[in-house]
Motif scaffolding. Structure first.
Motif, PDB file in Angstrom:
ATOM      1  N   HIS A  65    -109.392 -33.936  51.656  1.00 36.36           N
ATOM      2  CA  HIS A  65    -108.024 -34.131  51.119  1.00 36.36           C
ATOM      3  C   HIS A  65    -107.218 -33.504  51.957  1.00 36.36           C
ATOM      4  CE1 HIS A  65    -105.662 -35.429  47.877  1.00 36.36           C
ATOM      5  NE2 HIS A  65    -104.799 -34.240  47.801  1.00 36.36           N
ATOM      6  N   THR A  69    -103.824 -36.604  50.934  1.00 34.85           N
ATOM      7  CA  THR A  69    -104.232 -37.885  51.011  1.00 34.85           C
ATOM      8  C   THR A  69    -105.744 -37.700  51.371  1.00 34.85           C
ATOM      9  OG1 THR A  69    -102.148 -38.951  51.651  1.00 34.85           O
ATOM     10  CG2 THR A  69    -104.044 -40.128  51.780  1.00 34.85           C
ATOM     11  N   GLU A  70    -106.592 -38.770  50.831  1.00 32.45           N
ATOM     12  CA  GLU A  70    -107.948 -38.925  51.222  1.00 32.45           C
ATOM     13  C   GLU A  70    -108.019 -39.340  52.601  1.00 32.45           C
ATOM     14  OE1 GLU A  70    -107.456 -37.678  47.461  1.00 32.45           O
ATOM     15  OE2 GLU A  70    -106.892 -39.475  48.203  1.00 32.45           O
ATOM     16  N   LYS A  71    -108.751 -38.729  53.499  1.00 32.41           N
ATOM     17  CA  LYS A  71    -108.905 -39.180  54.777  1.00 32.41           C
ATOM     18  C   LYS A  71    -110.197 -38.619  55.431  1.00 32.41           C
ATOM     19  CE  LYS A  71    -103.954 -38.902  55.630  1.00 32.41           C
ATOM     20  NZ  LYS A  71    -102.802 -38.235  56.407  1.00 32.41           N
ATOM     21  N   THR A  76    -108.514 -38.390  61.946  1.00 34.69           N
ATOM     22  CA  THR A  76    -107.218 -37.821  61.626  1.00 34.69           C
ATOM     23  C   THR A  76    -106.528 -37.186  62.738  1.00 34.69           C
ATOM     24  OG1 THR A  76    -107.708 -37.947  59.189  1.00 34.69           O
ATOM     25  CG2 THR A  76    -105.830 -36.786  59.923  1.00 34.69           C
ATOM     26  N   ALA A 156    -113.870 -41.568  49.418  1.00 34.88           N
ATOM     27  CA  ALA A 156    -112.222 -41.356  49.339  1.00 34.88           C
ATOM     28  C   ALA A 156    -111.573 -42.104  48.461  1.00 34.88           C
ATOM     29  CB  ALA A 156    -111.511 -41.738  50.642  1.00 34.88           C
ATOM     30  N   CYS A 157    -112.150 -43.575  47.996  1.00 32.89           N
ATOM     31  CA  CYS A 157    -111.580 -44.397  47.181  1.00 32.89           C
ATOM     32  C   CYS A 157    -111.695 -43.781  45.590  1.00 32.89           C
ATOM     33  CB  CYS A 157    -112.187 -45.531  47.205  1.00 32.89           C
ATOM     34  SG  CYS A 157    -113.853 -46.016  46.805  1.00 32.89           S
ATOM     35  N   ALA A 160    -109.519 -40.582  45.021  1.00 30.35           N
ATOM     36  CA  ALA A 160    -108.276 -41.050  44.833  1.00 30.35           C
ATOM     37  C   ALA A 160    -107.819 -41.823  43.499  1.00 30.35           C
ATOM     38  CB  ALA A 160    -107.764 -41.731  45.972  1.00 30.35           C
ATOM     39  N   GLN A 217    -105.191 -47.850  49.643  1.00 27.93           N
ATOM     40  CA  GLN A 217    -104.484 -47.176  50.650  1.00 27.93           C
ATOM     41  C   GLN A 217    -105.012 -46.218  51.362  1.00 27.93           C
ATOM     42  OE1 GLN A 217    -100.734 -45.244  48.949  1.00 27.93           O
ATOM     43  NE2 GLN A 217    -100.779 -47.013  47.786  1.00 27.93           N
ATOM     44  N   VAL A 218    -106.243 -45.762  50.712  1.00 26.62           N
ATOM     45  CA  VAL A 218    -107.053 -44.443  51.410  1.00 26.62           C
ATOM     46  C   VAL A 218    -108.306 -45.104  52.036  1.00 26.62           C
ATOM     47  CG1 VAL A 218    -106.185 -42.695  49.655  1.00 26.62           C
ATOM     48  CG2 VAL A 218    -108.357 -43.862  49.444  1.00 26.62           C
TER      49      VAL A 218
END
Length: 324
Positions: A65, A69-71, A76, A156-157, A160, A217-218
């Motif tokens: 996180h 946001t989850e990445k 990143t 990640a999904c 989120a 989105q993530v």
């Protein structure tokens, strides 16, 4: 350039609650968040726990996180995060138990994946799936999985997912996208597809998704789990599975528009809830407020002008609809 990294720490052996710690680190051009974390662990605090492996956005191990946001930490960019947020804040994935610091327990995630039987159902007549050479029948070139097979299981999904946040029993975007992959596979026996879809009608299944779009989105691999869930819903309706409230909402909405050319809010609750008196009484206060605001038409009002054209559109769509 020297930056401050704010990292959520939690050691179950010594801490009662998670807390934040700041680390100052000199970073180079093009450095990723994962590279910075590895340096913090090697140079500043060897107790920091994090999970990573390939460093190439393939294994999904380093999902975190980051700035809300989850990445994937390995892909990143620190520079881009600074430009967008002006800080670097790192926490473990939400909605999953924390083992230590940035490491979460993925067991609930894998249990949901296993729950959808993520493999082709054994064929009772192997010759239908295997040719004379004994090799698995290849898919036609025109067939596509809609990219759901690109999932790297990073979680990640799920982290989120707003539905999963409310109900931990919800299967989640990753498991449902995996299920969609096998429902769509032409090598899956028809009876097995029906069984898969029937199981997904239960609570915490496909109709519990709120379509918030957060999973899309993530997702670092553009799997678009929400779109896979929508395909599962469409497939369920084509297979005649219309008893769930979510399914009745869709069929009732379509039926009202086809017959009246508009949504009739007075009849819609009956389409969804049927003759479940307790559920009808639950929505009565809302219906009363809507009526006082003029939002509820007469239950058996007149259809709109041009209703025949509307019905013609529905008739044409039905002729073009794919058969099960």
């Amino acid at each position: 350039m020297r930056l401050t990294f704010t990292i959520q720490r939690f050691n179950p052996e010594t801490d009662q609650q998670p807390h934040r710690e700041d680390y100052r680190l000199d970073i180079g051009r093009g450095m990723t968040v994962l590279e910075a974390l590895i340096r913090i662990k090697n140079e500043l605090d060897g107790r920091l726990a994090l999970r990573y492996s390939c460093r190439s956005a393939i294994c999904g191990s380093c999902a975190m996180h980051i700035n809300g946001t989850e990445k994937l930490a390995c892909r990143t960019s620190i520079r881009k995060e600074l430009e967008r947020h002006g800080r670097i804040s790192i926490e473990p994935l939400p909605n999953l138990p924390v083992i230590k610091d940035l490491v979460v327990d993925m067991s609930p995630f894998w249990e949901k994946i296993r729950a959808v039987t993520p493999w082709l159902t054994p064929e009772t007549h192997p010759t239908k799936r295997y040719g004379s050479s004994g090799q698995l029948r290849l898919l036609p070139e025109s067939y596509q999985f809609h990219n759901v097979d690109a999932c790297i299981m990073c979680g990640a999904c799920v982290a989120a997912c707003t539905s999963h946040e409310v109900s931990r029993g919800f299967l989640g975007p990753a498991a449902l996208a995996k299920s969609a992959r096998f429902v769509a596979d032409p090598r899956e026996p028809a009876g097995a597809k029906q069984a898969r879809l029937t199981a997904l009608q239960e609570a915490d299944g496909i109709w519990d998704c709120t379509r918030c779009n957060m999973c899309v989105q993530v997702c670092p691999k553009d799997v678009q789990p929400m779109e896979a869930i929508i395909r599962l819903r469409r497939s369920s309706l084509r297979h005649g599975l219309t008893s769930a409230e979510g399914a009745r909402h869709i069929t009732g909405f379509v039926d009202l528009v086809r017959h009246e050319g508009r949504l009739n809010e007075a009849l819609m609750p009956l389409k969804v809830l049927g003759f479940n008196l307790r559920r009808v009484l639950d929505v009565m206060p809302l219906g009363l407020r809507m009526w006082l605001k003029g939002k509820v038409p007469l239950p058996f009002g007149h259809t709109i002008p041009g209703i025949e054209q509307v019905r013609a559109i529905f008739a044409a769509a039905r002729r073009r609809a794919p058969r099960v």
